[in-house]
Design a protein around this motif. Structure first.
Motif, PDB file in Angstrom:
ATOM      1  N   LEU A  35      37.778  30.356  45.198  1.00 34.75           N
ATOM      2  CA  LEU A  35      38.523  31.533  45.100  1.00 34.75           C
ATOM      3  C   LEU A  35      39.806  31.518  44.311  1.00 34.75           C
ATOM      4  CD1 LEU A  35      39.355  33.850  46.757  1.00 34.75           C
ATOM      5  CD2 LEU A  35      40.493  32.514  48.649  1.00 34.75           C
ATOM      6  N   ARG A  36      40.516  30.433  43.908  1.00 31.99           N
ATOM      7  CA  ARG A  36      41.515  30.216  43.036  1.00 31.99           C
ATOM      8  C   ARG A  36      40.996  30.719  41.655  1.00 31.99           C
ATOM      9  NH1 ARG A  36      42.057  24.986  43.216  1.00 31.99           N
ATOM     10  NH2 ARG A  36      43.416  24.952  44.802  1.00 31.99           N
ATOM     11  N   LYS A  37      39.695  30.420  41.341  1.00 28.45           N
ATOM     12  CA  LYS A  37      39.295  30.939  40.063  1.00 28.45           C
ATOM     13  C   LYS A  37      38.985  32.164  40.040  1.00 28.45           C
ATOM     14  CE  LYS A  37      36.690  27.960  37.430  1.00 28.45           C
ATOM     15  NZ  LYS A  37      35.931  27.212  36.807  1.00 28.45           N
ATOM     16  N   LYS A  38      38.315  32.637  41.075  1.00 29.41           N
ATOM     17  CA  LYS A  38      38.123  34.195  41.085  1.00 29.41           C
ATOM     18  C   LYS A  38      39.435  35.170  40.966  1.00 29.41           C
ATOM     19  CE  LYS A  38      36.700  37.626  44.816  1.00 29.41           C
ATOM     20  NZ  LYS A  38      35.794  38.642  43.659  1.00 29.41           N
ATOM     21  N   ILE A  39      40.478  34.524  41.697  1.00 33.65           N
ATOM     22  CA  ILE A  39      41.611  35.548  41.916  1.00 33.65           C
ATOM     23  C   ILE A  39      42.523  35.399  40.406  1.00 33.65           C
ATOM     24  CG2 ILE A  39      43.961  35.346  42.494  1.00 33.65           C
ATOM     25  CD1 ILE A  39      42.956  34.629  45.267  1.00 33.65           C
ATOM     26  N   LYS A  40      42.276  34.125  39.575  1.00 31.81           N
ATOM     27  CA  LYS A  40      42.946  34.056  38.453  1.00 31.81           C
ATOM     28  C   LYS A  40      42.204  34.859  37.676  1.00 31.81           C
ATOM     29  CE  LYS A  40      44.967  29.593  38.922  1.00 31.81           C
ATOM     30  NZ  LYS A  40      44.753  28.272  38.413  1.00 31.81           N
ATOM     31  N   LYS A  41      40.828  35.385  37.506  1.00 29.59           N
ATOM     32  CA  LYS A  41      40.109  35.980  36.525  1.00 29.59           C
ATOM     33  C   LYS A  41      40.705  37.358  36.497  1.00 29.59           C
ATOM     34  CE  LYS A  41      35.388  37.475  35.404  1.00 29.59           C
ATOM     35  NZ  LYS A  41      34.086  37.793  36.100  1.00 29.59           N
ATOM     36  N   ASP A  42      40.926  37.675  35.127  1.00 25.22           N
ATOM     37  CA  ASP A  42      41.608  39.075  34.707  1.00 25.22           C
ATOM     38  C   ASP A  42      42.462  39.662  35.956  1.00 25.22           C
ATOM     39  OD1 ASP A  42      39.524  39.085  33.039  1.00 25.22           O
ATOM     40  OD2 ASP A  42      37.859  39.905  34.247  1.00 25.22           O
ATOM     41  N   THR A  43      43.581  38.961  36.255  1.00 21.46           N
ATOM     42  CA  THR A  43      44.714  39.634  37.025  1.00 21.46           C
ATOM     43  C   THR A  43      45.831  38.969  36.295  1.00 21.46           C
ATOM     44  OG1 THR A  43      44.632  37.640  38.367  1.00 21.46           O
ATOM     45  CG2 THR A  43      43.149  39.399  39.276  1.00 21.46           C
ATOM     46  N   LEU A  44      46.759  39.734  36.822  1.00 23.71           N
ATOM     47  CA  LEU A  44      48.254  39.414  36.354  1.00 23.71           C
ATOM     48  C   LEU A  44      48.335  37.984  36.838  1.00 23.71           C
ATOM     49  CD1 LEU A  44      50.945  39.969  34.893  1.00 23.71           C
ATOM     50  CD2 LEU A  44      51.598  41.036  37.050  1.00 23.71           C
ATOM     51  N   TRP A  45      48.317  37.596  37.915  1.00 22.26           N
ATOM     52  CA  TRP A  45      48.424  36.401  38.651  1.00 22.26           C
ATOM     53  C   TRP A  45      47.660  35.224  37.737  1.00 22.26           C
ATOM     54  CZ3 TRP A  45      51.557  34.646  42.466  1.00 22.26           C
ATOM     55  CH2 TRP A  45      51.392  33.544  42.985  1.00 22.26           C
ATOM     56  N   GLY A  46      46.439  35.653  37.372  1.00 20.36           N
ATOM     57  CA  GLY A  46      45.835  34.780  36.491  1.00 20.36           C
ATOM     58  C   GLY A  46      46.500  34.489  35.070  1.00 20.36           C
ATOM     59  N   LYS A  47      47.001  35.679  34.675  1.00 24.59           N
ATOM     60  CA  LYS A  47      47.522  35.344  33.329  1.00 24.59           C
ATOM     61  C   LYS A  47      48.925  34.504  33.437  1.00 24.59           C
ATOM     62  CE  LYS A  47      45.969  39.921  31.630  1.00 24.59           C
ATOM     63  NZ  LYS A  47      46.208  41.406  31.331  1.00 24.59           N
ATOM     64  N   ILE A  48      49.599  34.701  34.420  1.00 23.59           N
ATOM     65  CA  ILE A  48      50.668  33.860  34.677  1.00 23.59           C
ATOM     66  C   ILE A  48      50.331  32.317  34.743  1.00 23.59           C
ATOM     67  CG2 ILE A  48      52.717  33.365  36.256  1.00 23.59           C
ATOM     68  CD1 ILE A  48      52.578  36.355  36.883  1.00 23.59           C
ATOM     69  N   LEU A  49      49.289  32.121  35.581  1.00 25.28           N
ATOM     70  CA  LEU A  49      48.887  30.842  35.937  1.00 25.28           C
ATOM     71  C   LEU A  49      47.867  30.027  34.880  1.00 25.28           C
ATOM     72  CD1 LEU A  49      48.632  30.989  39.772  1.00 25.28           C
ATOM     73  CD2 LEU A  49      50.744  30.012  38.529  1.00 25.28           C
ATOM     74  N   GLY A  50      47.530  31.088  34.218  1.00 28.04           N
ATOM     75  CA  GLY A  50      46.327  30.397  33.199  1.00 28.04           C
ATOM     76  C   GLY A  50      45.060  30.415  33.755  1.00 28.04           C
ATOM     77  N   SER A  51      44.128  31.207  33.518  1.00 24.55           N
ATOM     78  CA  SER A  51      42.733  31.312  33.735  1.00 24.55           C
ATOM     79  C   SER A  51      41.809  30.441  33.130  1.00 24.55           C
ATOM     80  CB  SER A  51      42.175  32.871  33.968  1.00 24.55           C
ATOM     81  OG  SER A  51      40.867  32.813  34.440  1.00 24.55           O
ATOM     82  N   LYS A  52      40.549  29.943  33.840  1.00 20.40           N
ATOM     83  CA  LYS A  52      39.622  28.947  33.142  1.00 20.40           C
ATOM     84  C   LYS A  52      38.331  29.728  33.363  1.00 20.40           C
ATOM     85  CE  LYS A  52      41.985  24.320  33.612  1.00 20.40           C
ATOM     86  NZ  LYS A  52      42.143  23.290  34.537  1.00 20.40           N
ATOM     87  N   GLY A  53      38.372  30.993  33.626  1.00 23.26           N
ATOM     88  CA  GLY A  53      37.113  31.675  33.904  1.00 23.26           C
ATOM     89  C   GLY A  53      36.400  31.578  35.048  1.00 23.26           C
ATOM     90  N   PHE A  54      35.639  32.513  35.379  1.00 23.07           N
ATOM     91  CA  PHE A  54      34.783  32.289  36.726  1.00 23.07           C
ATOM     92  C   PHE A  54      33.470  32.928  36.692  1.00 23.07           C
ATOM     93  CE2 PHE A  54      34.050  34.342  40.898  1.00 23.07           C
ATOM     94  CZ  PHE A  54      34.119  33.394  41.719  1.00 23.07           C
ATOM     95  N   THR A  55      32.523  31.826  36.511  1.00 20.34           N
ATOM     96  CA  THR A  55      31.084  32.296  36.207  1.00 20.34           C
ATOM     97  C   THR A  55      30.245  33.037  37.228  1.00 20.34           C
ATOM     98  OG1 THR A  55      30.128  30.013  36.730  1.00 20.34           O
ATOM     99  CG2 THR A  55      31.048  30.216  34.815  1.00 20.34           C
ATOM    100  N   GLN A  56      29.328  33.452  36.662  1.00 21.29           N
ATOM    101  CA  GLN A  56      28.400  34.241  37.966  1.00 21.29           C
ATOM    102  C   GLN A  56      27.971  33.361  38.865  1.00 21.29           C
ATOM    103  OE1 GLN A  56      27.790  37.827  38.116  1.00 21.29           O
ATOM    104  NE2 GLN A  56      27.058  37.149  39.897  1.00 21.29           N
ATOM    105  N   LYS A  57      27.528  32.191  38.296  1.00 26.19           N
ATOM    106  CA  LYS A  57      26.846  31.042  39.474  1.00 26.19           C
ATOM    107  C   LYS A  57      27.946  30.593  40.348  1.00 26.19           C
ATOM    108  CE  LYS A  57      25.012  26.481  39.752  1.00 26.19           C
ATOM    109  NZ  LYS A  57      24.700  25.311  38.854  1.00 26.19           N
TER     110      LYS A  57
END
Length: 415
Positions: A47-69
């Motif tokens: 869920l942490r990875k999902k929320i970070k993906k393509d969101t302002l919250w993710g840009k602030i904290l740094g996103s490592k991507g969220f794969t389809q799997k």
């Protein structure tokens, strides 16, 4: 964006998770399936990875991507959860995990990722206002088997007590004994009660727990309005999920809607679970209990215990029966093991529900009790089936059945 589904507190809680794994150790779904992919800890990680993906919250904290799997794994894990809240009890940072899982399901529903069976359930509810395959006109048919109690007599406009029966007790023959026991107790105690009949709609729990909040609101509005019009002082329900909806979620909804609109959802009555109401009847000597020589253990339903904080009334009520021996389960009160019947898991993965119920049955068998009593129609269904598969002779009863048995113990009547 998905982060809009979560409160600021939830977003910080997701980051606060210490990855200690205590939640996983006590998770009934994980213990039944032995699959880390559906564990609470893994859900938070994904869920942490999902929320970070393509969101302002993710840009602030740094996103490592969220794969389809990972997305598919999170969706699967979200619905293989009974929403029992056991994971919260051992959480060292006090994350409100149950509400987080409901928010996750709401997020997934908006993305059209809900399991097909739950989308079908939503359409079924919107059409017939109950979770069965019957029309709502048959909602009070269970009462026809009760002597001297007829639907036309108790579906009435005014009463002191409204008995809100719930979908499972209204339509599942396996648990018809619960509402039948309750109306007989009311008759013995001279309670002025009424049923809503086909004007009783599902409390909305299956909708809310599946992520369909807006549809849930329509059901809440209808039910509150119908009960208010009866002038009742009390609404009594025998379903813990219905109780939690009425006593907690409807209250929260009322406050939320009153801020944003002119809609008034104030409830002009007190909400009680049947264990609370029966306890008061016995305490006030409106109902007399007679001796039963039985060894009884009690299973705490998740929505009545952990999610609503009602632990003492059912135990006090059982202990009021003369000559009865009470035995606690090894895991009780806030530490109780789920029966497997919650969170719509039975609809999504019936095998998982059965495996969780099996763990519960094995714990019950260790007590050597004559009867396992609970205060939930869903728990009765799952535990009854699980004990039967374990070839156990322990009987499964709702607390209303036990109380009626005691109340009638000096007569020739039988439940």
């Amino acid at each position: 964006m998905s982060s809009n589904k979560y409160t600021i507190r939830q977003l910080f809680n997701i980051e606060a998770c210490t990855r200690c794994g205590r939640c996983t150790e006590v998770c009934s779904a994980y213990n039944a399936k032995n699959d880390l992919a559906i564990s609470p800890a893994k859900k938070i990680e994904l869920l942490r990875k999902k929320i970070k993906k393509d969101t302002l919250w993710g840009k602030i904290l740094g996103s490592k991507g969220f794969t389809q799997k990972e997305s598919d794994l999170l969706t699967k894990a979200a619905y293989e959860c009974t929403l029992c809240s056991r994971c919260e009890i051992d959480c060292p940072v006090n994350i409100d995990l149950q509400k987080l899982w409901v928010s996750l399901r709401s997020d997934l529903a908006d993305e059209s990722k809900s399991p097909e069976v739950l989308t079908f359930l939503k359409e079924r509810l919107k059409k017939s206002y109950n979770i069965s395959f019957d029309t709502n006109e048959g909602r009070a048919n269970w009462v026809t088997a009760v002597k001297d109690i007829t639907e036309d007599k108790y579906v009435k406009e005014k009463a002191e007590v409204i008995y809100f029966v719930g979908c499972v007790s209204s339509f599942s023959p396996r648990v018809f004994k619960i509402p039948r026991s309750i109306v007989q107790i009311f008759k013995i105690a001279n309670v002025d009660f009424a049923l809503l009949g086909d004007e009783e709609w599902c409390c909305g729990f299956p909708l809310l727990s599946s992520g369909f909040k807006q549809d849930f609101i329509d059901f809440a509005k209808h039910n509150i309005d119908k009960v208010n019009k009866t002038g009742a002082k009390y609404l009594v329900t025998s379903c813990p999920s219905c109780y939690h909806m009425w006593s907690h979620t409807y209250q929260e909804l009322s406050k939320e809607l009153s801020k944003d609109s002119n809609i008034d959802l104030k409830m002009n009555f007190k909400v009680l679970h049947i264990v609370q109401y029966l306890y008061e009847l016995v305490l006030n000597r409106q109902l007399k209990l007679h001796p039963l020589e039985l060894k009884v253990t009690y299973h705490d339903p998740c929505d009545l215990g952990r999610n609503s904080g009602i632990y003492e009334e059912p135990r006090k009520l059982i202990k009021m029966i003369p000559k009865l021996k009470f035995i606690e389960l090894e895991n009780n009160k806030e530490y109780a093991v789920c029966c497997g019947g919650g969170g719509n898991v039975e609809a999504v993965d019936s095998k998982l529900s059965e495996e969780i119920a099996k763990l519960k049955a094995q714990e019950i068998i260790k007590t050597n009790a004559d009867v396992v009593v609970t205060a939930c129609q869903q728990c009765v269904r799952t535990i009854l089936g699980a004990l039967k598969k374990e070839n156990s002779k322990i009987k499964t009863m709702d607390i209303s059945e036990l109380i009626l048995m005691s109340a009638q113990a000096n007569t020739q009547e039988n439940i």
